[in-house]
Design a protein around this motif. Structure first.
Motif, short mmCIF file in Angstrom:
data_model
loop_
_atom_site.label_atom_id
_atom_site.label_comp_id
_atom_site.label_asym_id
_atom_site.label_seq_id
_atom_site.Cartn_x
_atom_site.Cartn_y
_atom_site.Cartn_z
N LYS A 64 36.78 -44.83 30.62
CA LYS A 64 36.75 -46.11 31.33
C LYS A 64 37.35 -47.16 30.40
O LYS A 64 37.16 -47.11 29.18
CB LYS A 64 35.32 -46.49 31.70
N PHE A 65 38.10 -48.12 30.96
CA PHE A 65 38.76 -49.15 30.16
C PHE A 65 38.44 -50.54 30.70
O PHE A 65 38.09 -50.71 31.87
CB PHE A 65 40.28 -48.96 30.18
N VAL A 66 38.61 -51.53 29.81
CA VAL A 66 38.41 -52.93 30.18
C VAL A 66 39.57 -53.76 29.63
O VAL A 66 39.94 -53.61 28.46
CB VAL A 66 37.08 -53.49 29.63
N LYS A 87 37.40 -63.32 27.20
CA LYS A 87 36.98 -63.23 28.59
C LYS A 87 37.34 -61.85 29.16
O LYS A 87 38.45 -61.37 28.99
CB LYS A 87 37.65 -64.31 29.44
N LYS A 88 36.37 -61.26 29.83
CA LYS A 88 36.61 -59.97 30.49
C LYS A 88 37.37 -60.21 31.79
O LYS A 88 36.99 -61.05 32.61
CB LYS A 88 35.27 -59.29 30.77
N ILE A 89 38.47 -59.48 31.97
CA ILE A 89 39.28 -59.63 33.19
C ILE A 89 38.86 -58.62 34.24
O ILE A 89 38.43 -58.98 35.34
CB ILE A 89 40.78 -59.44 32.88
N VAL A 90 38.94 -57.33 33.91
CA VAL A 90 38.67 -56.29 34.90
C VAL A 90 38.44 -54.97 34.17
O VAL A 90 38.93 -54.77 33.06
CB VAL A 90 39.85 -56.15 35.89
N GLU A 91 37.68 -54.07 34.78
CA GLU A 91 37.51 -52.73 34.24
C GLU A 91 38.00 -51.71 35.26
O GLU A 91 38.04 -51.99 36.46
CB GLU A 91 36.05 -52.46 33.86
N CYS A 101 44.96 -53.16 39.30
CA CYS A 101 44.73 -54.32 38.43
C CYS A 101 45.95 -54.62 37.57
O CYS A 101 46.30 -55.79 37.37
CB CYS A 101 43.48 -54.10 37.58
N TYR A 102 46.64 -53.58 37.09
CA TYR A 102 47.77 -53.82 36.20
C TYR A 102 48.91 -54.55 36.90
O TYR A 102 49.56 -55.43 36.32
CB TYR A 102 48.29 -52.49 35.63
N HIS A 118 43.79 -57.76 25.50
CA HIS A 118 43.11 -56.62 24.90
C HIS A 118 42.88 -55.55 25.96
O HIS A 118 42.45 -55.87 27.07
CB HIS A 118 41.74 -57.02 24.33
N LEU A 119 43.13 -54.30 25.62
CA LEU A 119 42.77 -53.17 26.47
C LEU A 119 41.92 -52.24 25.61
O LEU A 119 42.43 -51.59 24.70
CB LEU A 119 44.00 -52.45 27.00
N PHE A 120 40.60 -52.18 25.91
CA PHE A 120 39.68 -51.39 25.10
C PHE A 120 38.89 -50.42 25.97
O PHE A 120 38.68 -50.67 27.17
CB PHE A 120 38.72 -52.30 24.34
N LYS A 121 38.46 -49.34 25.36
CA LYS A 121 37.60 -48.40 26.06
C LYS A 121 36.29 -49.09 26.45
O LYS A 121 35.82 -50.00 25.76
CB LYS A 121 37.31 -47.18 25.19
N GLY A 122 35.73 -48.65 27.57
CA GLY A 122 34.48 -49.23 28.04
C GLY A 122 33.38 -49.16 27.00
O GLY A 122 33.22 -48.13 26.33
N GLY A 123 32.62 -50.24 26.84
CA GLY A 123 31.53 -50.28 25.88
C GLY A 123 31.94 -50.76 24.50
O GLY A 123 31.08 -50.90 23.63
N ILE A 124 33.25 -51.02 24.28
CA ILE A 124 33.72 -51.51 22.98
C ILE A 124 34.30 -52.91 23.17
O ILE A 124 35.23 -53.09 23.95
CB ILE A 124 34.80 -50.58 22.38
N ARG A 125 33.75 -53.87 22.48
CA ARG A 125 34.29 -55.23 22.54
C ARG A 125 35.44 -55.38 21.53
O ARG A 125 35.40 -54.78 20.46
CB ARG A 125 33.20 -56.25 22.23
N PRO A 126 36.43 -56.19 21.84
CA PRO A 126 37.56 -56.37 20.91
C PRO A 126 37.22 -57.32 19.77
O PRO A 126 37.83 -58.37 19.59
CB PRO A 126 38.65 -56.94 21.83
N LEU A 127 36.21 -56.92 18.98
CA LEU A 127 35.75 -57.70 17.83
C LEU A 127 35.66 -56.80 16.62
O LEU A 127 35.22 -55.64 16.73
CB LEU A 127 34.38 -58.33 18.11
N TRP A 128 36.01 -57.30 15.44
CA TRP A 128 35.92 -56.51 14.22
C TRP A 128 34.50 -56.01 13.99
O TRP A 128 34.30 -54.90 13.48
CB TRP A 128 36.33 -57.35 13.00
N GLU A 129 33.51 -56.82 14.37
CA GLU A 129 32.11 -56.49 14.06
C GLU A 129 31.49 -55.49 15.02
O GLU A 129 30.37 -55.01 14.77
CB GLU A 129 31.26 -57.76 14.06
N ASP A 130 32.15 -55.18 16.12
CA ASP A 130 31.57 -54.22 17.07
C ASP A 130 31.30 -52.90 16.36
O ASP A 130 32.07 -52.48 15.48
CB ASP A 130 32.53 -54.01 18.24
#
Length: 238
Positions: A64-66, A87-91, A101-102, A118-130
Motif C-alpha cells: 500500500k502507498f501514500v 499533508k497526506k494527499i491520497v493512498e 489518483c496519479y 513524497h510517495l511512501f509505503k503505507g505506515g511510513i511517514r516521510p520524516l527522518w525520525e520515523d
C-alpha cells in the motif's frame, strides 16, 4: 515509459477479465520478517487486503502507498513546522486506484518552488525520525527542471511495480522542486548495509537509464539530523 506504453497499461488495468498487471503477493514473495509478532500481523493484514481486492476483480499491488505533499515558505524552519506542513494527499493499493489518483496529480512542471512530493509505503511517514527511516538514508539525484518530470514518473512506476532491487528495503521516494533544479531522492531503511545501498544505486541507474554524466550522492538520515540539511554534505557518491 512513453505515452503509448502508459496508455496500453491503463487499458489493460481497466479491462476485465484482464490478467493482473502486478501479481498478488504470494507467501514466497512476502518481505523478510524480523520474527516479531507485529511483523507477522502486518503480513497477515497485507494478504487479507490482497485477497479482498482480488475478489473484487482488482489488481492488488505488493504494498500500500501514500502520496504526501509539502509546500513551505523559503527560509529557516523548525522540525515541528516541517512536520506540520506535510499533508497526506491520497493512498492506494491497487493498479486501478494508482492510475486514478496519479492522473489527477499536478505535473512537477506546474508546481511552485519549494515543493516536495513524497510517495511512501503505507505506515511510513516521510520524516527522518520515523521508525522505518531513522536508521536509513537516501540516494540523491539532481536534474534540470525541464526533464525531472519524466525521471520522477519512471521512478514512481518502478517503486509501485516493485521493480527495484532490494525493494523491501525501500521506504519511499521524494521529488523536491527547487528554484534552479529538481532533486529525486530514494529512501532506504538501513544505511549501514553497504551491499544493499550499492545494489539499490545500480538498480536506480538501470531503471532510470541515467547517463554516465549523472552523479548519485548518498546521505544517512542521522547525518541530515545533525546538520539539519537534506542534500548538503553527502558522504558517498557514485
Amino acid at each position: 515509459m512513453d505515452t503509448a506504453e502508459k496508455k496500453e497499461l491503463e487499458a489493460k488495468s481497466s479491462s476485465a477479465p484482464a490478467q493482473p498487471l502486478l501479481p498478488p503477493l504470494a507467501a514466497s514473495q512476502a518481505p523478510p520478517t524480523s520474527g516479531s509478532e507485529g511483523d507477522a500481523d502486518g503480513e497477515a493484514e497485507e494478504r487479507e487486503r490482497q485477497a479482498r481486492e482480488l475478489k473484487a476483480g482488482l489488481h492488488p499491488l505488493k504494498y500500500k502507498f501514500v502520496f504526501w505533499y509539502t509546500r513551505r515558505t523559503p527560509g529557516v524552519r523548525s522540525q515541528t513546522s516541517y512536520e506540520d506542513n506535510i499533508k497526506k494527499i491520497v493512498e492506494f493499493s491497487t493498479v486501478e486506484s494508482f492510475w486514478i489518483c496519479y492522473c489527477h496529480l499536478s505535473r512537477p512542471s506546474n508546481l511552485p518552488s519549494p515543493t516536495d512530493l513524497h510517495l511512501f509505503k503505507g505506515g511510513i511517514r516521510p520524516l527522518w525520525e520515523d521508525s522505518a527511516n531513522c536508521n536509513g538514508g537516501k540516494w540523491i539525484v539532481r536534474f534540470k527542471k525541464i526533464i525531472s518530470g519524466r525521471f520522477w514518473e519512471d521512478l514512481v512506476l518502478a517503486l509501485v511495480g516493485d521493480q527495484l532491487d532490494y525493494g523491501e528495503d525501500i521506504c519511499g521516494i521524494v521529488l523536491s522542486i527547487r528554484f534552479n533544479e529538481d532533486i529525486l531522492s530514494i529512501w532506504n531503511r538501513n544505511a549501514s548495509d553497504h551491499q544493499a545501498v550499492m545494489v539499490l544505486r545500480d538498480s536506480i541507474k538501470r531503471h532510470l537509464k541515467l547517463p554516465l554524466s549523472y552523479i548519485m550522492e548518498y546521505k544517512p538520515h542521522d547525518a541530515s539530523l545533525r546538520d539539519n540539511s537534506s542534500y548538503r554534505n553527502t558522504w558517498l557518491r557514485g
